[in-house]
Design an enzyme around this catalytic site. Sequence first.
Site, PDB file in Angstrom:
ATOM      1  N   LYS A 215      -0.589 -37.652 -13.668  1.00 52.02           N
ATOM      2  CA  LYS A 215      -0.856 -36.903 -14.863  1.00 52.02           C
ATOM      3  C   LYS A 215      -1.747 -37.920 -15.634  1.00 52.02           C
ATOM      4  CE  LYS A 215       1.000 -35.274 -19.097  1.00 52.02           C
ATOM      5  NZ  LYS A 215       2.402 -35.039 -19.826  1.00 52.02           N
ATOM      6  N   LYS A 268      -2.629 -33.333 -12.514  1.00 54.34           N
ATOM      7  CA  LYS A 268      -2.966 -32.778 -14.046  1.00 54.34           C
ATOM      8  C   LYS A 268      -3.916 -33.481 -14.867  1.00 54.34           C
ATOM      9  CE  LYS A 268      -0.830 -31.867 -18.239  1.00 54.34           C
ATOM     10  NZ  LYS A 268       0.421 -31.918 -19.062  1.00 54.34           N
TER      11      LYS A 268
END
Length: 350
Positions: A215, A268
């Site tokens: 992330k 992400k």
Amino acid sequence: MVVTESIRLRNYLFNYPVNRPRRLRSNVLIRNMVAETMLRPDDFVMPIFVREDINEPEPIKSLPGQYRWPLNDKLINFVDQLVSSGIRSVILFGIPEHKDEWGSSAYDEHGIIQRTIKFLKDSFEDKLIVMADVCLCEYTDHGHCGVVKKLPDGRYIVDNDSTIELYAKTAVTYAESGVDVVAPSGMMDGQVKAIREALDRAGFNDVVIMAYSAKYASSFYGPFREAAASAPKFGDRRSYQMDPRNAHEALKEVAMDINEGADIVMVKPAMLYLDVIRLVKQNFPEVPLAAYQVSGEYAMLKAAIMNGWLDEKRAILESLIAIRRAGADLIITYFAKDVVNYLDEIERLF
Ligand code: PBG
């Protein structure tokens, strides 16, 4: 999906003068026959914001078409629509009434997410996979993803080890409420291990962990933070989320999460990190890979579509096909609820 390594060999073959790639593009039936990438309703996860102190759905300004939902029959109707159009899973984000330094509403057994999980599992049973994001940023008054500590030298840090204990506690309360999948998104070291151990100790061996492994510290979470009122009040998230300049570091994060017990790993954002998706899939083809098309990616496409600058269905489908083609097995996307209604048009539009 199969990721081929033999690109050099293939180029060699294509160089024969008799080959005419256009043959395989000459009509829609042939194009469909040789298409490599498919999208199915089962591939999608729909994010849902649930807010504690409201009775009516509230439109989210920076995410046109998305709402904060109250915990009542309005939410049930919405999820019912999703389920009947073929969506099989949702991921929940909570907006609590009470925020404090420790994010205590996150692990309150009567918290907004705990009650929402129960409500959805009672209503939809095994027709719906209920996932819940595990983080503190929506629950802390300072907006950081963990416990903030002041060091002797006066600096503030987000403390790793006290934070992962609170994640574990949160995950167990979600499991007690009936959650199918917990998704730790705080990017603390050791968070997957702490959660797996706590779940197993409490007897929840079947609860799946989908780890937000790679992330990035991205500016594309802006609209989400408005939606969830979770922007940090001071500083930023660069001491725990990944540096956008690094691709290979994602492999380390993913390997560690798998080792700690992650069942599904995630990259992400998605559209801006297709190279990372591909890299992870190539190195860990045996582990299901999720990709999160984040709020800013949705907002960007939506704004251009609303201005008439992009064709809605083609642009959205192309963005999702790209994420799948790069190697994602499942896609978390705010487009999920609409796109399931026209997935069958892929065979006409491409
Ligand atoms: C919580 C969390 C965030 C997102 C998912 N989980 C926000 C953040 O890290 O600031 C962002 C999702 C999106 O932008 O759609 N930590």
